[in-house]
Design an enzyme around this catalytic site. Structure first.
Site, PDB file in Angstrom:
ATOM      1  N   THR A  18       0.822  -1.217   0.000  1.00 43.56           N
ATOM      2  CA  THR A  18       0.000   0.000   0.000  1.00 43.56           C
ATOM      3  C   THR A  18       0.855   1.266   0.000  1.00 43.56           C
ATOM      4  O   THR A  18       0.657   2.164  -0.823  1.00 43.56           O
ATOM      5  CB  THR A  18      -0.914   0.000   1.242  1.00 43.56           C
ATOM      6  OG1 THR A  18      -1.619  -1.232   1.254  1.00 43.56           O
ATOM      7  CG2 THR A  18      -1.890   1.145   1.220  1.00 43.56           C
ATOM      8  N   GLU A 134      10.992   9.866   8.332  1.00 40.94           N
ATOM      9  CA  GLU A 134       9.873  10.740   8.718  1.00 40.94           C
ATOM     10  C   GLU A 134       8.556   9.972   8.799  1.00 40.94           C
ATOM     11  O   GLU A 134       7.718  10.212   9.675  1.00 40.94           O
ATOM     12  CB  GLU A 134       9.747  11.871   7.691  1.00 40.94           C
ATOM     13  CG  GLU A 134       8.683  12.887   7.986  1.00 40.94           C
ATOM     14  CD  GLU A 134       8.955  13.667   9.263  1.00 40.94           C
ATOM     15  OE1 GLU A 134       9.871  14.478   9.283  1.00 40.94           O
ATOM     16  OE2 GLU A 134       8.232  13.439  10.267  1.00 40.94           O
ATOM     17  N   GLY A 139       2.935   9.232  10.597  1.00 43.04           N
ATOM     18  CA  GLY A 139       2.648   9.205   9.155  1.00 43.04           C
ATOM     19  C   GLY A 139       3.002  10.479   8.422  1.00 43.04           C
ATOM     20  O   GLY A 139       4.172  10.831   8.276  1.00 43.04           O
ATOM     21  N   ILE A 141       2.538  13.590   9.201  1.00 45.22           N
ATOM     22  CA  ILE A 141       2.876  14.814   9.950  1.00 45.22           C
ATOM     23  C   ILE A 141       4.398  14.964   9.989  1.00 45.22           C
ATOM     24  O   ILE A 141       5.095  14.036  10.394  1.00 45.22           O
ATOM     25  CB  ILE A 141       2.357  14.726  11.411  1.00 45.22           C
ATOM     26  CG1 ILE A 141       0.851  14.451  11.447  1.00 45.22           C
ATOM     27  CG2 ILE A 141       2.695  15.995  12.172  1.00 45.22           C
ATOM     28  CD1 ILE A 141       0.297  14.242  12.861  1.00 45.22           C
ATOM     29  N   GLU A 195      -5.857  -3.455  11.819  1.00 41.71           N
ATOM     30  CA  GLU A 195      -5.295  -4.631  11.152  1.00 41.71           C
ATOM     31  C   GLU A 195      -6.018  -5.888  11.621  1.00 41.71           C
ATOM     32  O   GLU A 195      -6.636  -5.896  12.687  1.00 41.71           O
ATOM     33  CB  GLU A 195      -3.818  -4.791  11.568  1.00 41.71           C
ATOM     34  CG  GLU A 195      -2.971  -3.569  11.408  1.00 41.71           C
ATOM     35  CD  GLU A 195      -2.250  -3.548  10.078  1.00 41.71           C
ATOM     36  OE1 GLU A 195      -2.359  -4.539   9.343  1.00 41.71           O
ATOM     37  OE2 GLU A 195      -1.624  -2.532   9.786  1.00 41.71           O
ATOM     38  N   ASP A 206       2.836  -0.031  19.322  1.00 39.39           N
ATOM     39  CA  ASP A 206       3.136   0.827  18.165  1.00 39.39           C
ATOM     40  C   ASP A 206       3.411   2.269  18.637  1.00 39.39           C
ATOM     41  O   ASP A 206       4.371   2.901  18.190  1.00 39.39           O
ATOM     42  CB  ASP A 206       1.948   0.790  17.191  1.00 39.39           C
ATOM     43  CG  ASP A 206       2.126   1.739  16.022  1.00 39.39           C
ATOM     44  OD1 ASP A 206       2.916   1.428  15.122  1.00 39.39           O
ATOM     45  OD2 ASP A 206       1.476   2.806  16.021  1.00 39.39           O
ATOM     46  N   LYS A 210       7.029   4.554  18.454  1.00 36.81           N
ATOM     47  CA  LYS A 210       7.125   5.929  17.949  1.00 36.81           C
ATOM     48  C   LYS A 210       7.662   6.862  19.038  1.00 36.81           C
ATOM     49  O   LYS A 210       8.480   7.742  18.764  1.00 36.81           O
ATOM     50  CB  LYS A 210       5.752   6.392  17.457  1.00 36.81           C
ATOM     51  CG  LYS A 210       5.277   5.599  16.229  1.00 36.81           C
ATOM     52  CD  LYS A 210       3.801   5.836  15.944  1.00 36.81           C
ATOM     53  CE  LYS A 210       3.337   5.061  14.727  1.00 36.81           C
ATOM     54  NZ  LYS A 210       1.877   5.008  14.595  1.00 36.81           N
ATOM     55  N   GLY A 312      -2.003   5.622   6.392  1.00 32.44           N
ATOM     56  CA  GLY A 312      -2.692   5.683   5.104  1.00 32.44           C
ATOM     57  C   GLY A 312      -1.704   5.833   3.961  1.00 32.44           C
ATOM     58  O   GLY A 312      -0.589   6.340   4.126  1.00 32.44           O
TER      59      GLY A 312
HETATM   60  N1  HSE Z   1      -1.031   1.111  13.037  1.00 32.38           N
HETATM   61  C1  HSE Z   1      -0.565   2.458  12.955  1.00 32.38           C
HETATM   62  C2  HSE Z   1      -1.647   3.382  13.478  1.00 32.38           C
HETATM   63  C3  HSE Z   1      -0.243   2.785  11.529  1.00 32.38           C
HETATM   64  O1  HSE Z   1      -2.780   2.942  13.692  1.00 32.38           O
HETATM   65  O2  HSE Z   1      -1.372   4.536  13.725  1.00 32.38           O
HETATM   66  C4  HSE Z   1       0.723   3.887  11.375  1.00 32.38           C
HETATM   67  O3  HSE Z   1       1.896   3.701  12.074  1.00 32.38           O
END
Ligand code: HSE
Length: 446
Positions: A18, A134, A139, A141, A195, A206, A210, A312
């Protein structure tokens, strides 16, 4: 000064899913603005992926597409390798192979960088190559670029935010529909917001990946996501949203990191991922659905806020291509490898201690599952008192939870994290309470 015409910069794409498809679209559809801003074109030279059959709906004329990642990495026309495979082992191997082949790297793989970032950045620096990532945090931003460049003159005091779109969507929907977590999660999966295996998202992992990257960039602190106490959203119930609203809050999964400094200038890091109650009028409280937002407070600039799509196809591709453009410029200038990827020079990134729980103070919303019997409330409040946790209000609801127990909610006065944890542990051991109890931190300074 050389006045030769800038050469084309060649891009090789590893992983044509994607996000990879989004990168191809942005490179093709926005080729005009990309070369107007760069002064030369970025050329997609080749793509490698094991799936050669699926029609991605993009025109691949002039682009070599096969399953040979090593040939892509070795191709002399490829200057920058984009890793969009995901996962750990294969992605790590190809990134290190790219660096060994003198190729710059762009990746969106936060899990890999949170675990193996040190090794990758070290190899890239030794070879004078750039690593762009980045797209790995929030994502589309441009939060990493803001920390590395726009805010580079500041001591960063705190960085916090909504770093995971899936959980923000689930929390927003739970509040709106008053439905249980499992029902909302299932619908989110059907609609493509979660997912098939949402474990990393709903358990907060997740967001911790980050936050670990943000902490490195904000404070020059070396820490992995495993150092960050992490709580997910699995325990949230419709009652929590109802009471949060009554108290004037909304519930968000926040990644929070602060840099504490003592009178001798010794720094310690507070970092935490978990559900938090934030004042209903705050900007972060109004970030809904799958959107992300990050607040960064610097000593010179004060608070700043960044909002946008955290995932996305096209938003993530926007961040990947921005990295490609930055690296392409550096290549043309002959200065690649000059800007440290984590903002601080590698030798300045040091392990810093985590702030101890007795120095973290906040109000909290506590939910216990207790037998509806005389004396139970006084036992719970007695333990809180024993650990010095002051009580602002207590609510008991008649809704049955499990094994005949009912929810008892306590809103505390400011207390140390250590006192809250110790009190909850003792309360969970009471026979009249069915643990584990739930703590939602109240973040008021937002
Ligand atoms: N699974 C992550 C989210 C995707 O929902 O933010 C982007 O890192």
């Amino acid at each position: 000064m050389a006045d030769s015409k800038p050469r084309k910069i060649g891009v090789g794409l590893l992983g044509f899913g994607t996000i990879g498809t989004g990168v191809v679209k942005v490179l093709q559809e926005n080729a005009d603005v990309i070369s107007q801003r760069l002064g030369f074109p970025l050329e997609l030279v080749r793509i490698a992926d094991l799936d050669l059959e699926t029609d991605r709906g993009v025109n691949l004329d002039g682009v070599r597409f096969d399953a040979d990642a090593s040939a892509l990495i070795a191709d002399p026309e490829v200057d920058i390798v984009v890793e969009l495979i995901g996962g750990y082992d294969v992605a790590r191997r190809f990134i290190l192979e790219s660096i060994a082949a003198d190729k710059h790297v762009v990746s969106a793989n936060k899990a890999l960088l949170a675990l193996h970032g040190k090794e990758i950045f070290k190899a890239a620096r030794a070879a004078n190559l750039d690593v762009g990532f980045e797209a790995a945090v929030a994502g589309g931003i441009p939060i990493l670029r803001s920390l590395r460049e726009g805010l580079a003159a500041n001591h960063i005091e705190r960085v916090l935010g909504i770093l995971n779109g899936t959980t923000n969507y689930v929390l927003t929907e739970m509040e709106r529909t008053e439905e249980a977590f499992e029902i909302v999660l299932k619908r989110a999966q059907e609609l493509g917001y979660a997912e098939a295996d949402p474990t990393f998202d709903v358990e907060g992992v997740d967001a911790a990946h980050k936050l670990a990257l943000l902490v490195g960039m904000a404070f020059g602190a070396e820490l992995t996501y495993e150092d960050i106490p992490t709580q997910g959203i699995l325990q949230m119930t419709p009652l929590d949203f109802e009471l949060a609203a009554e108290f004037g809050f909304r519930i968000k999964l926040l990644g929070i990191a602060k840099c504490h400094s003592d009178e001798h200038g010794h720094e310690a890091i507070e970092a935490h991922v978990g559900p938090a109650m934030v004042p209903v009028r705050s900007l972060l409280a109004n970030v809904d659905g799958a959107m992300n937002a990050v607040e960064v407070k610097g000593d010179a600039v004060g608070p700043t806020l960044y909002y946008g799509a955290g995932a996305g196809e096209m938003p993530t591709a926007s961040a990947v291509v921005a990295d490609l453009m930055e690296i392409a410029r550096e290549i043309q200038r002959g200065g690649a490898g000059a800007v440290a990827p984590l903002s601080y020079l590698p030798e300045e990134i040091k392990p810093k201690p985590m702030v101890s729980a007795d120095r973290i103070v906040h109000r909290a919303y506590l939910r216990f599952s207790a037998l509806d019997e005389p004396g139970v409330l006084s036992k719970i409040t007695g333990v809180l008192g024993e650990f010095g946790v002051g009580i602002e209000s207590v609510i008991q609801r008649q809704t049955e939870m499990d094994h005949g127990r009912v929810p008892v909610i306590v809103l505390t006065h400011p207390a140390t994290e250590e006192a809250l944890r110790s009190a909850m542990k003792k309360i969970d051991s009471l026979e009249c309470v069915g643990g584990p109890s739930v703590e939602i931190r109240i973040e008021e300074e937002i």
